[in-house]
Design a protein around this motif. Structure first.
Motif, PDB file in Angstrom:
ATOM      1  N   LEU A  34       1.704  75.885  73.399  1.00 35.58           N
ATOM      2  CA  LEU A  34       2.572  74.799  73.235  1.00 35.58           C
ATOM      3  C   LEU A  34       2.959  74.015  74.203  1.00 35.58           C
ATOM      4  CD1 LEU A  34       4.851  76.440  70.444  1.00 35.58           C
ATOM      5  CD2 LEU A  34       3.107  75.041  70.131  1.00 35.58           C
ATOM      6  N   SER A  35       2.626  74.567  75.360  1.00 33.76           N
ATOM      7  CA  SER A  35       2.981  73.741  76.708  1.00 33.76           C
ATOM      8  C   SER A  35       1.900  72.723  76.606  1.00 33.76           C
ATOM      9  CB  SER A  35       2.838  74.479  77.888  1.00 33.76           C
ATOM     10  OG  SER A  35       3.060  73.789  78.958  1.00 33.76           O
ATOM     11  N   ILE A  36       0.612  73.135  76.333  1.00 30.15           N
ATOM     12  CA  ILE A  36      -0.467  72.189  76.316  1.00 30.15           C
ATOM     13  C   ILE A  36      -0.135  71.022  75.249  1.00 30.15           C
ATOM     14  CG2 ILE A  36      -2.828  71.682  75.972  1.00 30.15           C
ATOM     15  CD1 ILE A  36      -3.260  74.789  77.285  1.00 30.15           C
ATOM     16  N   MET A  37       0.154  71.473  74.109  1.00 29.71           N
ATOM     17  CA  MET A  37       0.394  70.721  72.821  1.00 29.71           C
ATOM     18  C   MET A  37       1.551  69.668  73.125  1.00 29.71           C
ATOM     19  SD  MET A  37      -1.552  71.071  70.636  1.00 29.71           S
ATOM     20  CE  MET A  37      -0.948  70.021  69.844  1.00 29.71           C
ATOM     21  N   HIS A  38       2.608  69.909  73.985  1.00 29.59           N
ATOM     22  CA  HIS A  38       3.725  69.262  74.325  1.00 29.59           C
ATOM     23  C   HIS A  38       3.169  68.083  75.401  1.00 29.59           C
ATOM     24  CE1 HIS A  38       7.978  68.256  74.972  1.00 29.59           C
ATOM     25  NE2 HIS A  38       7.594  68.053  76.235  1.00 29.59           N
ATOM     26  N   HIS A  91       7.145  67.602  66.876  1.00 29.74           N
ATOM     27  CA  HIS A  91       6.643  68.929  67.731  1.00 29.74           C
ATOM     28  C   HIS A  91       7.366  68.344  69.446  1.00 29.74           C
ATOM     29  CE1 HIS A  91       4.326  70.961  70.388  1.00 29.74           C
ATOM     30  NE2 HIS A  91       4.043  72.055  69.351  1.00 29.74           N
ATOM     31  N   HIS A  92       7.141  67.170  69.662  1.00 24.86           N
ATOM     32  CA  HIS A  92       7.724  66.764  71.094  1.00 24.86           C
ATOM     33  C   HIS A  92       9.079  67.181  71.174  1.00 24.86           C
ATOM     34  CE1 HIS A  92       6.218  65.161  74.977  1.00 24.86           C
ATOM     35  NE2 HIS A  92       7.589  64.680  74.839  1.00 24.86           N
ATOM     36  N   MET A  93       9.676  66.649  70.079  1.00 29.00           N
ATOM     37  CA  MET A  93      11.387  66.669  70.300  1.00 29.00           C
ATOM     38  C   MET A  93      11.682  68.063  70.123  1.00 29.00           C
ATOM     39  SD  MET A  93      13.901  65.513  67.251  1.00 29.00           S
ATOM     40  CE  MET A  93      13.453  66.982  66.120  1.00 29.00           C
ATOM     41  N   SER A 117       8.747  79.526  70.885  1.00 32.52           N
ATOM     42  CA  SER A 117       7.523  79.071  70.961  1.00 32.52           C
ATOM     43  C   SER A 117       7.176  78.764  69.165  1.00 32.52           C
ATOM     44  CB  SER A 117       6.523  79.726  71.500  1.00 32.52           C
ATOM     45  OG  SER A 117       6.657  79.641  73.041  1.00 32.52           O
ATOM     46  N   TRP A 118       7.172  79.982  68.493  1.00 34.01           N
ATOM     47  CA  TRP A 118       6.829  79.816  67.133  1.00 34.01           C
ATOM     48  C   TRP A 118       7.861  78.893  66.421  1.00 34.01           C
ATOM     49  CZ3 TRP A 118       2.415  81.059  65.407  1.00 34.01           C
ATOM     50  CH2 TRP A 118       1.696  81.770  66.059  1.00 34.01           C
TER      51      TRP A 118
END
Length: 149
Positions: A34-38, A91-93, A117-118
């Motif tokens: 999720l850090s990468i996805m952010h 997702h970013h929010m 995270s989930w």
């Protein structure tokens, strides 16, 4: 009389240095993904904002320009892009809220990190489904008012 300097390596054996885990045994954790996805959603939001700016500019230009841009966005590919952009923003929010929670010093235990995270992932998918469920349920009404075709 001055003492003769000895090299440090002769006086003390070197401790073994830690090795990075090999990629074949390294497991990604949900918070790492999720850090990468952010970061990815942050970049994606720039491109989505460009689409939004073009759509707003077309609305300010003329009805024909607005209908033209809206017709491109109403295609199946346009809808996939808009739904993806919506998920990216959601997702970013939620990722930003997760980082804000960490900034105030909460949620650093392993279970809390995993939960946040989930929750970010499922929350972004749920909000996107709600937004587009509502939008698509009113899609025909917007078309009958002379909107996108």
């Amino acid at each position: 009389m001055m003492a003769e300097a000895k090299p440090i390596a002769d006086t003390r054996p070197l401790a073994p240095k830690p090795m990075s885990p090999h990629l074949s045994i390294y497991r990604f954790k949900i918070n790492m993904i999720l850090s990468i996805m952010h970061r990815v959603t942050g970049i994606t939001n720039y491109f989505g904002s460009l689409i939004l700016a073009v759509w707003i500019a077309s609305a300010a230009t003329s009805e024909q320009a607005f209908n033209t841009v809206s017709s491109y966005l109403a295609t199946p590919l346009g809808l996939v892009i808009l739904i993806g952009f919506t998920w990216s923003v959601m997702h970013h929010m939620l990722g930003g809220i997760r980082h804000f929670i960490w900034d105030v010093g909460w949620g650093f235990t392993k279970p809390a990190v995993k939960f946040l995270s989930w929750a970010t992932l499922f929350g972004s998918l749920t909000l996107t489904a709600i937004i587009w469920g509502y939008a698509l349920s009113h899609w025909g009404h917007a078309l009958s008012l002379g909107g996108a075709r």
